[in-house]
Design a protein around this motif. Structure first.
Motif, PDB file in Angstrom:
ATOM      1  N   GLY A 195       0.818  -1.209   0.000  1.00 30.28           N
ATOM      2  CA  GLY A 195       0.000   0.000   0.000  1.00 30.28           C
ATOM      3  C   GLY A 195       0.853   1.260   0.000  1.00 30.28           C
ATOM      4  N   HIS A 196       1.919   1.262   0.815  1.00 29.98           N
ATOM      5  CA  HIS A 196       2.861   2.392   0.796  1.00 29.98           C
ATOM      6  C   HIS A 196       3.481   2.537  -0.594  1.00 29.98           C
ATOM      7  CE1 HIS A 196       2.950   1.598   5.250  1.00 29.98           C
ATOM      8  NE2 HIS A 196       2.925   2.916   5.268  1.00 29.98           N
ATOM      9  N   GLU A 214      11.752   8.139   3.490  1.00 25.93           N
ATOM     10  CA  GLU A 214      12.456   8.391   4.749  1.00 25.93           C
ATOM     11  C   GLU A 214      11.487   8.892   5.817  1.00 25.93           C
ATOM     12  OE1 GLU A 214      15.590  11.067   3.784  1.00 25.93           O
ATOM     13  OE2 GLU A 214      16.784   9.554   2.702  1.00 25.93           O
ATOM     14  N   GLN A 215      10.523   9.723   5.402  1.00 31.49           N
ATOM     15  CA  GLN A 215       9.521  10.200   6.368  1.00 31.49           C
ATOM     16  C   GLN A 215       8.626   9.063   6.856  1.00 31.49           C
ATOM     17  OE1 GLN A 215       7.381  13.811   6.013  1.00 31.49           O
ATOM     18  NE2 GLN A 215       8.858  14.799   4.640  1.00 31.49           N
ATOM     19  N   ILE A 216       8.285   8.139   5.933  1.00 31.52           N
ATOM     20  CA  ILE A 216       7.466   6.980   6.322  1.00 31.52           C
ATOM     21  C   ILE A 216       8.177   6.175   7.401  1.00 31.52           C
ATOM     22  CG2 ILE A 216       6.466   4.792   5.536  1.00 31.52           C
ATOM     23  CD1 ILE A 216       6.197   6.081   2.748  1.00 31.52           C
ATOM     24  N   SER A 222       1.288   5.652   8.331  1.00 28.71           N
ATOM     25  CA  SER A 222       0.374   4.650   7.798  1.00 28.71           C
ATOM     26  C   SER A 222       0.232   4.859   6.293  1.00 28.71           C
ATOM     27  CB  SER A 222      -0.992   4.771   8.466  1.00 28.71           C
ATOM     28  OG  SER A 222      -1.603   6.009   8.101  1.00 28.71           O
ATOM     29  N   VAL A 223      -0.448   3.927   5.639  1.00 31.60           N
ATOM     30  CA  VAL A 223      -0.687   4.069   4.203  1.00 31.60           C
ATOM     31  C   VAL A 223      -1.512   5.320   3.931  1.00 31.60           C
ATOM     32  CG1 VAL A 223      -1.831   3.033   2.198  1.00 31.60           C
ATOM     33  CG2 VAL A 223      -0.508   1.588   3.752  1.00 31.60           C
ATOM     34  N   ARG A 224      -2.529   5.562   4.765  1.00 34.05           N
ATOM     35  CA  ARG A 224      -3.387   6.739   4.574  1.00 34.05           C
ATOM     36  C   ARG A 224      -2.582   8.031   4.741  1.00 34.05           C
ATOM     37  NH1 ARG A 224      -9.181   6.744   7.358  1.00 34.05           N
ATOM     38  NH2 ARG A 224      -9.283   5.001   5.889  1.00 34.05           N
ATOM     39  N   GLN A 225      -1.700   8.076   5.734  1.00 34.28           N
ATOM     40  CA  GLN A 225      -0.866   9.271   5.926  1.00 34.28           C
ATOM     41  C   GLN A 225       0.085   9.460   4.751  1.00 34.28           C
ATOM     42  OE1 GLN A 225       0.635   8.059   9.788  1.00 34.28           O
ATOM     43  NE2 GLN A 225      -0.353   9.815  10.780  1.00 34.28           N
ATOM     44  N   GLU A 228      -1.776  10.941   1.903  1.00 29.00           N
ATOM     45  CA  GLU A 228      -1.981  12.374   2.152  1.00 29.00           C
ATOM     46  C   GLU A 228      -0.721  13.160   1.823  1.00 29.00           C
ATOM     47  OE1 GLU A 228      -2.784  15.411   5.919  1.00 29.00           O
ATOM     48  OE2 GLU A 228      -3.104  13.240   6.165  1.00 29.00           O
ATOM     49  N   LEU A 229       0.419  12.604   2.214  1.00 26.47           N
ATOM     50  CA  LEU A 229       1.700  13.256   1.940  1.00 26.47           C
ATOM     51  C   LEU A 229       1.938  13.381   0.443  1.00 26.47           C
ATOM     52  CD1 LEU A 229       3.938  14.402   3.756  1.00 26.47           C
ATOM     53  CD2 LEU A 229       5.137  12.223   3.534  1.00 26.47           C
ATOM     54  N   VAL A 230       1.578  12.330  -0.304  1.00 29.14           N
ATOM     55  CA  VAL A 230       1.746  12.348  -1.764  1.00 29.14           C
ATOM     56  C   VAL A 230       0.798  13.361  -2.405  1.00 29.14           C
ATOM     57  CG1 VAL A 230       1.486  10.989  -3.882  1.00 29.14           C
ATOM     58  CG2 VAL A 230       2.635   9.989  -1.891  1.00 29.14           C
TER      59      VAL A 230
END
Length: 301
Positions: A195-196, A214-216, A222-225, A228-230
């Motif tokens: 998912g990531h 690197e932030q992950i 999470s995948v949802r976060q 959102e970042l993308v």
């Protein structure tokens, strides 16, 4: 018990037939080929070579030891599949874990299905059977799909029919190969999920992919976060750190160990430290049965 003995005796009898140089079976049209091809035969492990087309490249040592213990107690329950290459010589099509584990416990023979195929057919059989039967990681599956398309010259439509997967599923796996190799390795090692990866593949620049990756890892996103970042990245044209992850105050060392412990225990594990030295570990369980399972994993009993 009598049936099992009879089956084993039959396998040994076929094995003897294959060792007769005067009746070497080279094609399905040869005499006695119908007795061998598609049947279970006891083959000498030393007569079998590893398939160079094997898509699996990672073999978990612990899982291999567990399989070896099972084979030591129960024998090889599911036969491997091989193709005949020359007189009394065979090449693995599928079942390399069983083959390796059998060697680990010192077996001399292994039950096998024999097929007669050329290299292209062997590649296709190896890839299709392993995709369907083995617990490959997402990158290994993607590489297998890619090889089927490029080396067997299958279209995605034909590949979909061959492996019994939707074309969209195949496309999603293939897109993972656009990720930076470092990210692909992280997925194979379990630091991020598919998912990531599916979120990260929407970032074209690999340098930006790595920055988000690197932030992950650092913040345990999470995948949802990550999605959102993308989205923020596409809106602003740069990687933003505007998230409030639960692990923001934890070091990469602690996060990596949380991931490793959670993967090993198959449940959520949280680590809290003081001054990066002493601390506490919290393990989540939902039932008495799950607690007993976790205790057995920790104690090794």
């Amino acid at each position: 018990m009598a049936k099992a003995t009879k089956k084993q005796a039959l396998g040994r009898g076929l094995s003897a037939l294959l060792k007769d140089p005067d009746n070497d079976i080279r094609s399905v049209a040869d005499k006695n080929a119908d007795k061998v091809v598609g049947n279970i035969v006891e083959l000498d492990l030393d007569s079998i070579a590893v398939n160079p087309f094997q898509p699996r490249s990672n073999f978990n040592d612990e899982a291999l030891q567990e399989l070896a213990s099972s084979i030591r107690e129960l024998g090889v329950i599911q036969p491997i599949t091989v193709r005949k290459t020359e007189f009394n010589k065979y090449q693995l099509v599928s079942g390399e874990r069983r083959y390796r584990a059998s060697k680990m416990v010192g077996l001399e023979t292994i039950p096998a299905y024999i097929r007669i195929a050329n290299d292209q057919e062997s590649l296709e059989m190896a890839l299709v059977e392993n995709i369907q039967r083995e617990d490959l990681d997402p990158i290994e599956i993607a590489l297998s799909y890619q090889r089927l398309i490029e080396e067997i010259e299958l279209t995605q439509e034909k590949l979909s029919d061959r492996v019994g997967k939707k074309r969209s599923t195949i496309t999603n796996y293939l897109r993972l190969l656009r990720l930076d190799p470092i990210i692909q390795t992280g997925m194979r090692d379990g630091f991020i999920t598919m998912g990531h990866g599916r979120a990260l593949v929407n970032v074209e620049k690999r340098t930006d992919q790595l920055e988000i990756y690197e932030q992950i890892i650092e913040h345990g996103l999470s995948v949802r976060q990550t999605e959102e970042l993308v989205r923020n990245y596409h809106d602003t044209g740069k990687v933003s750190g505007k998230t409030s992850p639960k692990r923001a105050d934890k070091s990469l060392f602690i996060i990596n160990n949380e991931i490793a412990l959670s993967h090993f225990l198959e449940t959520d594990v949280s680590l809290k430290t003081q001054d990066n030295e002493k601390g506490k570990m919290s393990i989540t369980f939902k039932s008495r049965e799950e607690l007993n399972r976790i205790i057995k994993l920790i104690t090794g009993e």
